[in-house]
Design an enzyme around this catalytic site. Sequence first.
Site, PDB file in Angstrom:
ATOM      1  N   PHE A  51       0.762  -1.322   0.211  1.00  0.00           N
ATOM      2  CA  PHE A  51       0.145  -0.042  -0.004  1.00  0.00           C
ATOM      3  C   PHE A  51       0.744   1.305   0.126  1.00  0.00           C
ATOM      4  O   PHE A  51       0.865   1.977  -1.024  1.00  0.00           O
ATOM      5  CB  PHE A  51      -1.022  -0.167   1.116  1.00  0.00           C
ATOM      6  CG  PHE A  51      -1.513   1.234   1.665  1.00  0.00           C
ATOM      7  CD1 PHE A  51      -1.985   2.020   0.665  1.00  0.00           C
ATOM      8  CD2 PHE A  51      -1.675   1.641   2.908  1.00  0.00           C
ATOM      9  CE1 PHE A  51      -2.717   3.234   1.030  1.00  0.00           C
ATOM     10  CE2 PHE A  51      -1.944   2.764   3.312  1.00  0.00           C
ATOM     11  CZ  PHE A  51      -2.747   3.789   2.356  1.00  0.00           C
ATOM     12  N   GLY A  59       1.783  -7.716  -0.277  1.00  0.00           N
ATOM     13  CA  GLY A  59       1.804  -6.733  -1.674  1.00  0.00           C
ATOM     14  C   GLY A  59       1.318  -7.352  -3.015  1.00  0.00           C
ATOM     15  O   GLY A  59       1.221  -8.618  -2.696  1.00  0.00           O
ATOM     16  N   ILE A 119      13.419  -9.864   2.199  1.00  0.00           N
ATOM     17  CA  ILE A 119      14.760  -9.119   2.775  1.00  0.00           C
ATOM     18  C   ILE A 119      15.438  -9.861   3.676  1.00  0.00           C
ATOM     19  O   ILE A 119      16.619  -9.114   3.913  1.00  0.00           O
ATOM     20  CB  ILE A 119      14.034  -7.634   3.636  1.00  0.00           C
ATOM     21  CG1 ILE A 119      13.331  -8.108   4.777  1.00  0.00           C
ATOM     22  CG2 ILE A 119      13.387  -6.784   2.520  1.00  0.00           C
ATOM     23  CD1 ILE A 119      12.726  -6.905   5.455  1.00  0.00           C
ATOM     24  N   ALA A 133       9.546  -2.964   3.703  1.00  0.00           N
ATOM     25  CA  ALA A 133       9.128  -4.287   3.928  1.00  0.00           C
ATOM     26  C   ALA A 133       9.215  -4.560   5.351  1.00  0.00           C
ATOM     27  O   ALA A 133       9.973  -4.308   5.968  1.00  0.00           O
ATOM     28  CB  ALA A 133       9.949  -5.208   3.178  1.00  0.00           C
ATOM     29  N   GLN A 149       6.645  -7.227   8.516  1.00  0.00           N
ATOM     30  CA  GLN A 149       5.327  -7.741   8.958  1.00  0.00           C
ATOM     31  C   GLN A 149       4.885  -6.819   9.624  1.00  0.00           C
ATOM     32  O   GLN A 149       5.300  -6.203  10.766  1.00  0.00           O
ATOM     33  CB  GLN A 149       5.935  -8.949  10.051  1.00  0.00           C
ATOM     34  CG  GLN A 149       4.722  -9.925  10.121  1.00  0.00           C
ATOM     35  CD  GLN A 149       3.787  -9.236  11.063  1.00  0.00           C
ATOM     36  OE1 GLN A 149       2.650  -9.230  10.648  1.00  0.00           O
ATOM     37  NE2 GLN A 149       4.035  -8.572  12.490  1.00  0.00           N
ATOM     38  N   TYR A 207       5.909  -5.948  17.483  1.00  0.00           N
ATOM     39  CA  TYR A 207       5.913  -5.120  16.452  1.00  0.00           C
ATOM     40  C   TYR A 207       6.607  -3.677  16.664  1.00  0.00           C
ATOM     41  O   TYR A 207       7.578  -3.131  15.930  1.00  0.00           O
ATOM     42  CB  TYR A 207       4.567  -4.901  15.812  1.00  0.00           C
ATOM     43  CG  TYR A 207       4.498  -3.946  14.690  1.00  0.00           C
ATOM     44  CD1 TYR A 207       5.007  -4.298  13.439  1.00  0.00           C
ATOM     45  CD2 TYR A 207       4.025  -2.338  14.773  1.00  0.00           C
ATOM     46  CE1 TYR A 207       5.218  -3.301  12.492  1.00  0.00           C
ATOM     47  CE2 TYR A 207       3.778  -1.659  13.864  1.00  0.00           C
ATOM     48  CZ  TYR A 207       4.605  -2.111  12.539  1.00  0.00           C
ATOM     49  OH  TYR A 207       4.543  -1.101  11.335  1.00  0.00           O
TER      50      TYR A 207
END
Length: 184
Positions: free
Chosen positions: A13, A38, A54, A75, A77, A144
Amino acid sequence: MGRRVLVTGGAGFIGSHVVRAFLADGAAVSVVDNLSTGKREQVPAEAAFHELDITTDDAARLVREERFDVVCHLAAQIDVRKSVAAPAADAQLNIGGSLNLLEAVRISGARTRFIFSSTGGAVYGDLVTPPTAEEAPKDPQSPYGAAKLSVEYYMGYYARVHGLDTVALRYANVYGPRQDPHGA
């Protein structure tokens, strides 16, 4: 020829918008995306596309060999729930993958600007009144957020010790065209 730019997560996005902005500015753009969230069709035909993760040696080799002027690293998660359910997997991609790219830039010896897409809300926690000052205490509430903040600290290390040109952008709630309403 303009700047040579790599956008990781460029089929996603936000990344697909970043790719288009660099192309409009005359840059030669390469995209790295593993297409886990993606979509290949979101990458403009003018950009070179590499379906890579990556965390791999192939991604690091691309960065080392191409010696990009800019690496715009989006890139990741991105699902906080997944990070809570599987923190080690989250760290492997979000921290390990970022370190893979930073090391590749360092080894390349190129004068690359490394721009990292971090996060505002996950880094500062829930108790900060907006607008959040950059100096506000960091208090990630999820793996995260901890991963994003860890990468920022690693970038500081690479800047101080190895002279890398690093920038972290802490996005808040981003929305717009090509957004997946399910968060992918």
